[in-house]
Motif scaffolding. Sequence first.
Motif, PDB file in Angstrom:
ATOM      1  N   GLN A   3      32.617  41.640  49.098  1.00 22.50           N
ATOM      2  CA  GLN A   3      31.746  42.718  48.612  1.00 22.50           C
ATOM      3  C   GLN A   3      31.840  42.851  47.095  1.00 22.50           C
ATOM      4  N   MET A   4      33.041  42.682  46.557  1.00 18.00           N
ATOM      5  CA  MET A   4      33.197  42.728  45.103  1.00 18.00           C
ATOM      6  C   MET A   4      32.381  41.629  44.440  1.00 18.00           C
ATOM      7  N   ILE A   5      32.438  40.448  45.039  1.00 20.81           N
ATOM      8  CA  ILE A   5      31.680  39.314  44.501  1.00 20.81           C
ATOM      9  C   ILE A   5      30.180  39.628  44.545  1.00 20.81           C
ATOM     10  N   ALA A   6      29.716  40.111  45.684  1.00 21.50           N
ATOM     11  CA  ALA A   6      28.289  40.417  45.843  1.00 21.50           C
ATOM     12  C   ALA A   6      27.833  41.481  44.850  1.00 21.50           C
ATOM     13  N   ASP A   7      28.673  42.485  44.622  1.00 24.69           N
ATOM     14  CA  ASP A   7      28.290  43.576  43.729  1.00 24.69           C
ATOM     15  C   ASP A   7      28.226  43.147  42.269  1.00 24.69           C
ATOM     16  N   LYS A   8      28.886  42.064  41.944  1.00 20.15           N
ATOM     17  CA  LYS A   8      28.840  41.569  40.557  1.00 20.15           C
ATOM     18  C   LYS A   8      27.502  40.888  40.246  1.00 20.15           C
ATOM     19  N   VAL A   9      26.790  40.495  41.287  1.00 21.42           N
ATOM     20  CA  VAL A   9      25.493  39.826  41.095  1.00 21.42           C
ATOM     21  C   VAL A   9      24.477  40.453  42.054  1.00 21.42           C
ATOM     22  N   ALA A  10      24.208  41.733  41.850  1.00 25.15           N
ATOM     23  CA  ALA A  10      23.369  42.483  42.791  1.00 25.15           C
ATOM     24  C   ALA A  10      22.004  41.836  43.010  1.00 25.15           C
ATOM     25  N   ALA A  11      21.488  41.171  41.979  1.00 29.63           N
ATOM     26  CA  ALA A  11      20.158  40.567  42.074  1.00 29.63           C
ATOM     27  C   ALA A  11      20.108  39.423  43.076  1.00 29.63           C
ATOM     28  N   LYS A  12      21.275  38.875  43.440  1.00 26.70           N
ATOM     29  CA  LYS A  12      21.316  37.764  44.404  1.00 26.70           C
ATOM     30  C   LYS A  12      21.171  38.254  45.846  1.00 26.70           C
ATOM     31  N   ASN A  13      21.277  39.568  46.029  1.00 27.53           N
ATOM     32  CA  ASN A  13      21.118  40.167  47.365  1.00 27.53           C
ATOM     33  C   ASN A  13      22.110  39.633  48.397  1.00 27.53           C
TER      34      ASN A  13
ATOM     35  N   CYS B  45      40.582  31.479  56.084  1.00 32.62           N
ATOM     36  CA  CYS B  45      39.549  32.512  55.928  1.00 32.62           C
ATOM     37  C   CYS B  45      39.128  32.681  54.470  1.00 32.62           C
ATOM     38  N   SER B  46      39.862  32.060  53.544  1.00 27.53           N
ATOM     39  CA  SER B  46      39.468  32.056  52.133  1.00 27.53           C
ATOM     40  C   SER B  46      38.191  31.268  51.893  1.00 27.53           C
ATOM     41  N   LEU B  47      37.756  30.490  52.891  1.00 22.29           N
ATOM     42  CA  LEU B  47      36.476  29.787  52.768  1.00 22.29           C
ATOM     43  C   LEU B  47      35.325  30.777  52.601  1.00 22.29           C
ATOM     44  N   SER B  48      35.454  31.940  53.214  1.00 21.98           N
ATOM     45  CA  SER B  48      34.389  32.957  53.129  1.00 21.98           C
ATOM     46  C   SER B  48      34.148  33.419  51.688  1.00 21.98           C
ATOM     47  N   PRO B  49      35.150  33.882  50.940  1.00 23.19           N
ATOM     48  CA  PRO B  49      34.897  34.227  49.538  1.00 23.19           C
ATOM     49  C   PRO B  49      34.573  33.026  48.662  1.00 23.19           C
TER      50      PRO B  49
ATOM     51  N   LEU C 135      30.270  30.736  45.215  1.00 23.78           N
ATOM     52  CA  LEU C 135      29.282  29.699  44.914  1.00 23.78           C
ATOM     53  C   LEU C 135      27.862  30.235  45.073  1.00 23.78           C
ATOM     54  N   GLU C 136      27.619  31.000  46.107  1.00 19.82           N
ATOM     55  CA  GLU C 136      26.291  31.596  46.302  1.00 19.82           C
ATOM     56  C   GLU C 136      25.967  32.558  45.157  1.00 19.82           C
ATOM     57  N   ALA C 137      26.994  33.230  44.640  1.00 18.26           N
ATOM     58  CA  ALA C 137      26.804  34.186  43.551  1.00 18.26           C
ATOM     59  C   ALA C 137      26.606  33.496  42.207  1.00 18.26           C
ATOM     60  N   GLY C 138      27.049  32.246  42.102  1.00 20.32           N
ATOM     61  CA  GLY C 138      26.935  31.532  40.832  1.00 20.32           C
ATOM     62  C   GLY C 138      27.932  31.996  39.786  1.00 20.32           C
ATOM     63  N   LEU C 139      29.048  32.582  40.237  1.00 23.64           N
ATOM     64  CA  LEU C 139      30.069  33.070  39.312  1.00 23.64           C
ATOM     65  C   LEU C 139      31.079  31.979  38.979  1.00 23.64           C
ATOM     66  N   PRO C 140      31.571  31.941  37.737  1.00 20.71           N
ATOM     67  CA  PRO C 140      32.599  30.954  37.379  1.00 20.71           C
ATOM     68  C   PRO C 140      33.938  31.342  37.999  1.00 20.71           C
TER      69      PRO C 140
ATOM     70  N   ARG D 255      23.104  25.173  54.045  1.00 21.78           N
ATOM     71  CA  ARG D 255      22.918  25.754  52.722  1.00 21.78           C
ATOM     72  C   ARG D 255      23.692  24.943  51.676  1.00 21.78           C
ATOM     73  N   PRO D 256      23.063  24.596  50.562  1.00 21.96           N
ATOM     74  CA  PRO D 256      23.724  23.748  49.558  1.00 21.96           C
ATOM     75  C   PRO D 256      25.063  24.290  49.083  1.00 21.96           C
TER      76      PRO D 256
END
Length: 205
Positions: free
Chosen positions: A71-81, A10-14, A19-24, A189-190
């Motif tokens: 959710q933490m990941i998504a909130d770090k890059v809010a502009a990515k929606n 299930c770690s595949l999800s984060p 990757l979608e967020a573009g975070l290192p 999705r790439p």
Amino acid sequence: MKLYYSPGACSLSPHIALLEAGLPYELVKVDLRAKKLENGDDFLKISPKGQVPALAFDSGELVTEGPVIVQMIADKVAAKNLAPARDSAERYKLLEWLNYITTELHKNLGPMFSPVLADDAKAFFKDRAMGKFKYLDGQLAGRDYLMGSQFTVADGYLFTMLLWATERLGFDLSSLSNLTAYKARVAARPKVQEALTKEGLLKAA
């Protein structure tokens, strides 16, 4: 950041979310049976739960539980929606989806991997999960993703559960046309392809 993962778990999800967020980030592979890292370190000293995913921040903070991590990941890059704005009606709908996936799919599919679970028990869990998939198929009618036209972190989680069902547990979802098309859409999705490749899950062409 370090993402502690096991290929296809299930770690595949984060992983998809990162990757979608573009975070290192750094991927750290975990042997879940031995509770060891590839270098031999004891994973339980890092995360006493002994489960993936676990996300470690440079500050030393460790966050576990997939729905929280994404959710933490998504909130770090809010502009990515990748998640609707906090406190919005849409955000609570996302929470509803994340909770549905974790309680109704994840917890019904997980026991089916047990080598000691009797066949009749596996059939029970499979039948329950199929009912959930049928519900999802209806909900996806006319939608590209769970929240509509926008891909969110809930889609990475549902996609992971669909992989479990079809690739590892032998579910036949071909009659669920909306769900089947959705799985293919997310898979294309790439960044999803990149996550699958990094975890060694893509079959050679």
